[in-house]
Design a protein around this motif. Structure first.
Motif, PDB file in Angstrom:
ATOM      1  N   PHE A  13       0.837  -1.198   0.000  1.00 43.43           N
ATOM      2  CA  PHE A  13       0.000   0.000   0.000  1.00 43.43           C
ATOM      3  C   PHE A  13       0.877   1.255   0.000  1.00 43.43           C
ATOM      4  N   PHE A  14       1.876   1.271   0.871  1.00 47.59           N
ATOM      5  CA  PHE A  14       2.729   2.462   0.940  1.00 47.59           C
ATOM      6  C   PHE A  14       3.641   2.581  -0.278  1.00 47.59           C
ATOM      7  N   ASP A  15       4.045   1.466  -0.846  1.00 53.70           N
ATOM      8  CA  ASP A  15       4.789   1.524  -2.116  1.00 53.70           C
ATOM      9  C   ASP A  15       3.954   2.243  -3.166  1.00 53.70           C
ATOM     10  N   MET A  16       2.681   1.856  -3.251  1.00 51.02           N
ATOM     11  CA  MET A  16       1.781   2.471  -4.224  1.00 51.02           C
ATOM     12  C   MET A  16       1.593   3.959  -3.907  1.00 51.02           C
ATOM     13  N   GLU A 112      -7.174  11.581   4.823  1.00 46.81           N
ATOM     14  CA  GLU A 112      -7.455  11.433   6.252  1.00 46.81           C
ATOM     15  C   GLU A 112      -8.455  10.321   6.518  1.00 46.81           C
ATOM     16  N   ASN A 113      -9.397  10.105   5.578  1.00 36.85           N
ATOM     17  CA  ASN A 113     -10.393   9.047   5.761  1.00 36.85           C
ATOM     18  C   ASN A 113      -9.757   7.657   5.797  1.00 36.85           C
ATOM     19  N   LEU A 114      -8.571   7.515   5.227  1.00 33.21           N
ATOM     20  CA  LEU A 114      -7.908   6.209   5.209  1.00 33.21           C
ATOM     21  C   LEU A 114      -7.121   5.932   6.486  1.00 33.21           C
ATOM     22  N   SER A 115      -6.966   6.933   7.321  1.00 34.17           N
ATOM     23  CA  SER A 115      -6.153   6.750   8.518  1.00 34.17           C
ATOM     24  C   SER A 115      -6.980   6.358   9.734  1.00 34.17           C
ATOM     25  N   SER A 118     -11.922   1.428   9.855  1.00 35.64           N
ATOM     26  CA  SER A 118     -12.948   1.209   8.845  1.00 35.64           C
ATOM     27  C   SER A 118     -14.276   0.879   9.503  1.00 35.64           C
ATOM     28  N   ASP A 119     -15.354   1.382   8.914  1.00 36.77           N
ATOM     29  CA  ASP A 119     -16.679   1.016   9.408  1.00 36.77           C
ATOM     30  C   ASP A 119     -17.367   0.048   8.436  1.00 36.77           C
ATOM     31  N   LEU A 120     -16.580  -0.582   7.601  1.00 36.03           N
ATOM     32  CA  LEU A 120     -17.102  -1.560   6.652  1.00 36.03           C
ATOM     33  C   LEU A 120     -17.614  -2.777   7.419  1.00 36.03           C
ATOM     34  N   ILE A 147      -6.903  -0.973  -1.017  1.00 33.44           N
ATOM     35  CA  ILE A 147      -7.529  -1.024   0.312  1.00 33.44           C
ATOM     36  C   ILE A 147      -8.818  -1.837   0.260  1.00 33.44           C
ATOM     37  N   LEU A 148      -9.637  -1.564  -0.746  1.00 33.43           N
ATOM     38  CA  LEU A 148     -10.916  -2.254  -0.855  1.00 33.43           C
ATOM     39  C   LEU A 148     -10.729  -3.760  -1.014  1.00 33.43           C
ATOM     40  N   LEU A 149      -9.873  -4.159  -1.917  1.00 35.05           N
ATOM     41  CA  LEU A 149      -9.647  -5.592  -2.128  1.00 35.05           C
ATOM     42  C   LEU A 149      -9.114  -6.260  -0.871  1.00 35.05           C
ATOM     43  N   SER A 150      -8.213  -5.597  -0.203  1.00 35.23           N
ATOM     44  CA  SER A 150      -7.646  -6.147   1.026  1.00 35.23           C
ATOM     45  C   SER A 150      -8.723  -6.314   2.098  1.00 35.23           C
TER      46      SER A 150
END
Length: 172
Positions: A13-16, A112-115, A118-120, A147-150
């Motif tokens: 993720f961080f590489d990307m 910021e929403n990624l940090s 998750s409420d998934l 993120i979604l796939l993971s």
């Protein structure tokens, strides 16, 4: 080894993320790996599968560890020779660079929403539809898909239900 796979997923993720910014992790990768390991340890998540159900850390937790590494690099350096300060300096320098690079994940930042946690919640759903059309052409789609796939993969491993994951417009 699900634990190592998850840590590799975070590194990917961080590489990307860094590639999107035309940056290279370079030598900072080692410090990021150390910080990820420490972040999972602080969440009591280890190689032992019985710990994998513990609450996962967030990017904010990771940034907090990187800040601590910047402020207290000697706590993270296993130096055999007390006169050898290069490792301590390297940890401090790379941690500072990583903290600065991750400002987009802080409050008010682009990601910021990624940090946050998750409420998934897929547990009580028979069907879930994700629409990423707003991300098309933004340059962020790959990061969001990662993120979604993971997340979907992790959630699907926790259910006894059959899971079918279809991707439309996969060429994006």
């Amino acid at each position: 080894d699900p634990y190592s796979e998850k840590k590799q997923n975070v590194i990917d993720f961080f590489d990307m993320y860094f590639q999107m910014q035309d940056r290279d992790l370079g030598d900072a990768r080692d410090v990021l790996n150390m910080a990820i390991e420490e972040t999972y340890n602080n969440s009591d998540i280890e190689k032992d599968p019985s710990t994998h159900s513990n609450k996962s850390p967030t990017i904010s937790d990771l940034v907090d560890i990187l800040r601590d590494m910047e402020e207290n690099p000697q706590d993270y350096a296993e130096v055999k020779d007390p006169d050898d300060s290069q490792l301590v300096e390297d940890i401090e320098e790379h941690a500072a660079r990583l903290v600065l690079s991750m400002s987009a994940f802080e409050e008010g930042g682009q990601y910021e929403n990624l940090s946050k946690e998750s409420d998934l919640d897929l547990d009580n759903e028979d069907m879930v539809y994700f629409n990423l059309s707003q991300q098309e052409g933004s340059g962020n789609l790959g990061l969001m898909m990662h993120i979604l796939l993971s997340e979907v993969y992790e959630k699907s491993k926790e259910t006894d239900k059959k899971v079918m994951f279809c991707i439309d417009e996969a060429h994006y």
